[in-house]
Motif scaffolding. Structure first.
Motif, PDB file in Angstrom:
ATOM      1  N   LEU A 310      47.973  33.355  58.449  1.00 21.92           N
ATOM      2  CA  LEU A 310      48.648  32.333  59.670  1.00 21.92           C
ATOM      3  C   LEU A 310      49.824  31.701  59.114  1.00 21.92           C
ATOM      4  O   LEU A 310      50.061  31.172  58.017  1.00 21.92           O
ATOM      5  CB  LEU A 310      47.647  31.373  59.900  1.00 21.92           C
ATOM      6  N   ARG A 311      50.997  31.722  60.004  1.00 23.46           N
ATOM      7  CA  ARG A 311      52.005  31.243  59.826  1.00 23.46           C
ATOM      8  C   ARG A 311      51.725  29.572  59.506  1.00 23.46           C
ATOM      9  O   ARG A 311      51.000  28.911  60.299  1.00 23.46           O
ATOM     10  CB  ARG A 311      53.128  31.082  61.006  1.00 23.46           C
ATOM     11  N   GLY A 312      52.542  29.054  58.554  1.00 22.49           N
ATOM     12  CA  GLY A 312      52.162  27.620  58.102  1.00 22.49           C
ATOM     13  C   GLY A 312      51.049  27.284  57.420  1.00 22.49           C
ATOM     14  O   GLY A 312      50.789  25.924  57.123  1.00 22.49           O
ATOM     15  N   ARG A 313      50.217  28.103  57.026  1.00 24.60           N
ATOM     16  CA  ARG A 313      48.733  27.804  56.438  1.00 24.60           C
ATOM     17  C   ARG A 313      49.082  28.032  54.817  1.00 24.60           C
ATOM     18  O   ARG A 313      47.989  27.223  54.341  1.00 24.60           O
ATOM     19  CB  ARG A 313      47.777  28.772  56.981  1.00 24.60           C
ATOM     20  N   TYR A 314      49.807  28.800  54.349  1.00 22.96           N
ATOM     21  CA  TYR A 314      49.959  29.038  52.875  1.00 22.96           C
ATOM     22  C   TYR A 314      50.362  27.686  52.096  1.00 22.96           C
ATOM     23  O   TYR A 314      51.076  26.969  52.597  1.00 22.96           O
ATOM     24  CB  TYR A 314      50.657  29.990  52.615  1.00 22.96           C
ATOM     25  N   ALA A 315      49.620  27.115  51.322  1.00 22.00           N
ATOM     26  CA  ALA A 315      49.905  26.090  50.436  1.00 22.00           C
ATOM     27  C   ALA A 315      49.468  26.102  48.979  1.00 22.00           C
ATOM     28  O   ALA A 315      48.612  26.881  48.660  1.00 22.00           O
ATOM     29  CB  ALA A 315      48.883  24.849  51.227  1.00 22.00           C
ATOM     30  N   GLU A 316      50.233  25.388  48.410  1.00 22.23           N
ATOM     31  CA  GLU A 316      50.026  25.251  46.736  1.00 22.23           C
ATOM     32  C   GLU A 316      49.846  23.950  46.270  1.00 22.23           C
ATOM     33  O   GLU A 316      50.722  23.133  46.485  1.00 22.23           O
ATOM     34  CB  GLU A 316      51.178  25.886  46.165  1.00 22.23           C
ATOM     35  N   GLU A 317      48.513  23.640  45.833  1.00 20.53           N
ATOM     36  CA  GLU A 317      48.196  22.304  45.109  1.00 20.53           C
ATOM     37  C   GLU A 317      47.645  22.604  43.792  1.00 20.53           C
ATOM     38  O   GLU A 317      46.873  23.346  43.559  1.00 20.53           O
ATOM     39  CB  GLU A 317      47.191  21.633  45.960  1.00 20.53           C
ATOM     40  N   GLY A 318      48.382  21.865  42.855  1.00 25.88           N
ATOM     41  CA  GLY A 318      48.117  21.853  41.396  1.00 25.88           C
ATOM     42  C   GLY A 318      48.072  23.482  40.768  1.00 25.88           C
ATOM     43  O   GLY A 318      48.863  24.099  41.313  1.00 25.88           O
ATOM     44  N   ARG A 319      47.496  23.538  39.706  1.00 28.74           N
ATOM     45  CA  ARG A 319      47.474  24.951  39.228  1.00 28.74           C
ATOM     46  C   ARG A 319      46.465  25.714  39.887  1.00 28.74           C
ATOM     47  O   ARG A 319      45.978  25.336  40.767  1.00 28.74           O
ATOM     48  CB  ARG A 319      47.105  24.794  37.834  1.00 28.74           C
ATOM     49  N   PRO A 320      46.981  27.204  39.828  1.00 29.26           N
ATOM     50  CA  PRO A 320      46.254  28.223  40.530  1.00 29.26           C
ATOM     51  C   PRO A 320      44.672  28.216  39.968  1.00 29.26           C
ATOM     52  O   PRO A 320      44.291  27.823  38.913  1.00 29.26           O
ATOM     53  CB  PRO A 320      46.594  29.570  40.038  1.00 29.26           C
ATOM     54  N   PRO A 321      43.646  28.353  40.792  1.00 28.83           N
ATOM     55  CA  PRO A 321      42.315  28.570  40.472  1.00 28.83           C
ATOM     56  C   PRO A 321      42.206  29.593  39.186  1.00 28.83           C
ATOM     57  O   PRO A 321      42.709  30.449  39.030  1.00 28.83           O
ATOM     58  CB  PRO A 321      41.550  29.239  41.565  1.00 28.83           C
ATOM     59  N   ALA A 322      41.335  28.910  38.143  1.00 30.82           N
ATOM     60  CA  ALA A 322      41.015  29.543  36.831  1.00 30.82           C
ATOM     61  C   ALA A 322      40.158  30.702  37.284  1.00 30.82           C
ATOM     62  O   ALA A 322      39.448  30.955  38.218  1.00 30.82           O
ATOM     63  CB  ALA A 322      40.229  28.646  35.848  1.00 30.82           C
ATOM     64  N   SER A 323      40.482  31.861  36.418  1.00 34.61           N
ATOM     65  CA  SER A 323      39.788  32.991  36.323  1.00 34.61           C
ATOM     66  C   SER A 323      39.069  33.486  35.161  1.00 34.61           C
ATOM     67  O   SER A 323      39.492  33.203  33.966  1.00 34.61           O
ATOM     68  CB  SER A 323      40.598  34.232  37.124  1.00 34.61           C
ATOM     69  N   ALA A 324      38.039  34.091  35.182  1.00 37.77           N
ATOM     70  CA  ALA A 324      37.157  34.719  34.205  1.00 37.77           C
ATOM     71  C   ALA A 324      37.930  36.066  33.442  1.00 37.77           C
ATOM     72  O   ALA A 324      37.614  36.025  32.320  1.00 37.77           O
ATOM     73  CB  ALA A 324      35.635  34.832  34.515  1.00 37.77           C
ATOM     74  N   CYS A 325      38.931  36.466  34.246  1.00 33.23           N
ATOM     75  CA  CYS A 325      39.522  37.560  33.980  1.00 33.23           C
ATOM     76  C   CYS A 325      38.722  38.717  33.092  1.00 33.23           C
ATOM     77  O   CYS A 325      38.815  39.532  32.189  1.00 33.23           O
ATOM     78  CB  CYS A 325      40.667  37.149  32.909  1.00 33.23           C
ATOM     79  N   ARG A 326      37.730  39.019  33.731  1.00 32.36           N
ATOM     80  CA  ARG A 326      36.674  40.143  33.239  1.00 32.36           C
ATOM     81  C   ARG A 326      37.427  41.402  33.231  1.00 32.36           C
ATOM     82  O   ARG A 326      37.315  42.338  32.207  1.00 32.36           O
ATOM     83  CB  ARG A 326      35.487  40.082  33.999  1.00 32.36           C
ATOM     84  N   VAL A 327      37.925  41.824  34.314  1.00 33.64           N
ATOM     85  CA  VAL A 327      38.828  43.012  34.583  1.00 33.64           C
ATOM     86  C   VAL A 327      39.887  43.241  33.702  1.00 33.64           C
ATOM     87  O   VAL A 327      39.992  43.995  32.929  1.00 33.64           O
ATOM     88  CB  VAL A 327      39.166  43.225  36.064  1.00 33.64           C
ATOM     89  N   LEU A 328      40.669  42.024  33.539  1.00 32.07           N
ATOM     90  CA  LEU A 328      41.973  42.014  32.724  1.00 32.07           C
ATOM     91  C   LEU A 328      41.781  41.703  31.345  1.00 32.07           C
ATOM     92  O   LEU A 328      42.670  42.243  30.469  1.00 32.07           O
ATOM     93  CB  LEU A 328      42.873  41.195  33.557  1.00 32.07           C
ATOM     94  N   VAL A 329      40.869  41.230  30.904  1.00 28.12           N
ATOM     95  CA  VAL A 329      40.496  40.846  29.442  1.00 28.12           C
ATOM     96  C   VAL A 329      39.070  40.994  29.194  1.00 28.12           C
ATOM     97  O   VAL A 329      39.157  42.015  28.010  1.00 28.12           O
ATOM     98  CB  VAL A 329      40.733  39.224  29.182  1.00 28.12           C
ATOM     99  N   GLY A 330      38.224  40.516  29.318  1.00 27.47           N
ATOM    100  CA  GLY A 330      36.813  40.617  28.874  1.00 27.47           C
ATOM    101  C   GLY A 330      36.304  42.071  28.601  1.00 27.47           C
ATOM    102  O   GLY A 330      35.782  42.414  27.737  1.00 27.47           O
ATOM    103  N   SER A 331      36.540  42.863  29.844  1.00 26.90           N
ATOM    104  CA  SER A 331      36.086  44.083  29.556  1.00 26.90           C
ATOM    105  C   SER A 331      36.935  45.244  28.718  1.00 26.90           C
ATOM    106  O   SER A 331      36.294  46.145  28.280  1.00 26.90           O
ATOM    107  CB  SER A 331      36.361  44.935  31.091  1.00 26.90           C
ATOM    108  N   LYS A 332      37.659  44.987  28.175  1.00 24.87           N
ATOM    109  CA  LYS A 332      38.755  45.446  27.026  1.00 24.87           C
ATOM    110  C   LYS A 332      38.075  45.529  25.756  1.00 24.87           C
ATOM    111  O   LYS A 332      38.612  46.596  24.977  1.00 24.87           O
ATOM    112  CB  LYS A 332      40.315  44.718  26.938  1.00 24.87           C
ATOM    113  N   LEU A 333      37.131  44.727  25.374  1.00 29.30           N
ATOM    114  CA  LEU A 333      36.502  44.790  23.986  1.00 29.30           C
ATOM    115  C   LEU A 333      35.784  46.086  24.012  1.00 29.30           C
ATOM    116  O   LEU A 333      35.956  46.586  22.946  1.00 29.30           O
ATOM    117  CB  LEU A 333      35.740  43.587  23.997  1.00 29.30           C
TER     118      LEU A 333
END
Length: 374
Positions: A310-333
């Motif tokens: 929706l126009r005008g709804r996108y907002a940024e406050e603080g840092r982006p939400p933290a992620s466990a990054c299972r796809v990008l990091v954890g699964s690589k072991l």
């Protein structure tokens, strides 16, 4: 002191006996160093678990004697212990592990700098130490960095570790087996840095042609260009250590991609986009994480599981939400231990050079009209 010959380390233990005794008396032992089942007062150190702590050299203070310095083989064994035993400790929180490991690795680098060690020996120790530090830092959760762990200090230690290793590469003759991989790690950790890119581009052409470094350069280019489709597609292919190095940039890259989608798609009535597309595009761990990311930026998700721009709804406050990054990091072991990853040759991890970017490249599943947006 110029002209003064450096000593050769003679200490056979991970922590000199004199330091163990002193820290026992002063009650400065970490609980990860205590002898198991020993209720003594003061607590007793386990010689097989105690690791030399970092001590800042003071002006006018004499250099430690050779008996207090660990030679490169002992330093490497210390790093292997930190990666194989301490980092995998089930009885300690990630923050506690990181605090302990980071301090002890700093002491490893200090011991190496205070003695006469060949560049080949020093390189192996510094590579293993840096790999261990990157891996344990990547395991910190969002709550850990708000506790006893200082993220700024950790970042400084990682950069200092890169500096020590890259200076060692510069002094040595020829190319070390893992040099391309670790030069790539340096660029991935510093994505978007003009200085880091300049330093990498000044490396010999033969080194820049190695697959690991070519991949890092391609990821840096996609990051700078805001090409989310290519950026996250390349991140999916990275081995574990490279994924740990780039993890700190993932949140900001996802936010930038979401902002770009919002600018391109937002309408007064709302343009819907399937959450599955967002999951794939941004390499998220699933629809729930995609929903949380969109809602954290002011974008509603309808009953059909679509994010509505929706126009005008996108907002940024603080840092982006933290992620466990299972796809990008954890699964690589992939079933390997951290010790195996830290001590392995990077060539065994299957780093592939990226293919040339073709115009119109977009991830699957495709959504009509979005190829140019992302």
């Amino acid at each position: 002191m110029p002209g003064r010959a450096l000593p050769v380390g003679l200490c056979p233990d991970m922590c000199p006996a004199a330091e163990r005794d002193l820290r026992e008396r002063e009650r400065r032992l970490h609980r990860l160093e205590l002898a198991p089942g020993c209720p003594g007062d003061p607590p007793r150190a386990d010689p097989q678990r105690a690791v030399k702590e970092y001590s800042r050299p003071a002006a006018g203070k004499p250099r430690p004697p050779p008996s207090q310095l660990r030679p490169p083989p002992v330093l490497l064994a210390t790093v292997r212990y930190l990666a194989g035993e301490v980092a995998e400790s089930a009885g300690a929180s990630p923050a506690e592990v990181v605090g302990f490991v980071a301090d002890r690795l700093r002491a490893v680098r200090m011991d190496l700098a205070l003695q006469a060690a060949g560049d080949a020996e020093a390189t192996v120790v510094l590579e293993a130490a840096l790999a261990t530090l990157l891996a344990v830092v990547a395991r910190l959760g969002p709550d850990d960095v708000r506790g006893p762990v200082d993220p700024v200090l950790l970042q400084t230690q990682v950069q200092e570790s890169f500096g020590s290793l890259r200076r060692c590469y510069a002094r040595g003759a020829g190319t070390r087996p893992r040099q391309a991989a670790f030069q790539g790690l340096f660029l991935l950790y510093n994505l978007g840095s003009v200085q880091a890119l300049r330093e990498v581009l000044q490396l010999p052409a033969s080194l820049r042609a190695c697959p690991a470094l070519r991949t890092a350069l391609a990821i840096d280019a996609a990051f700078r260009e805001g090409n989310a489709a290519r950026f996250f597609r390349l991140l999916r292919t990275l081995p574990y250590l490279q994924s740990c190095a780039v993890q700190g940039h993932v949140g900001l890259a996802r936010r930038a991609a979401l902002a770009r989608l919002a600018r391109a798609l937002s309408t007064p009535k709302g343009q819907p986009l399937p959450l599955g597309f967002v999951v794939h595009l941004l390499a998220l761990d699933g629809p729930q994480e995609a929903r949380g990311l969109c809602q954290a930026h002011g974008l509603p998700v309808d009953e059909e599981g679509r994010v509505v721009f929706l126009r005008g709804r996108y907002a940024e406050e603080g840092r982006p939400p933290a992620s466990a990054c299972r796809v990008l990091v954890g699964s690589k072991l992939q079933g390997r231990t951290l010790e195996e990853v830290v001590m392995a040759e990077e060539e065994d991890e299957g780093v592939q050079a990226p293919r040339t970017m073709q115009e119109g490249d977009a991830p699957s599943p495709r959504v009509p009209g979005l190829a140019q947006t992302i």
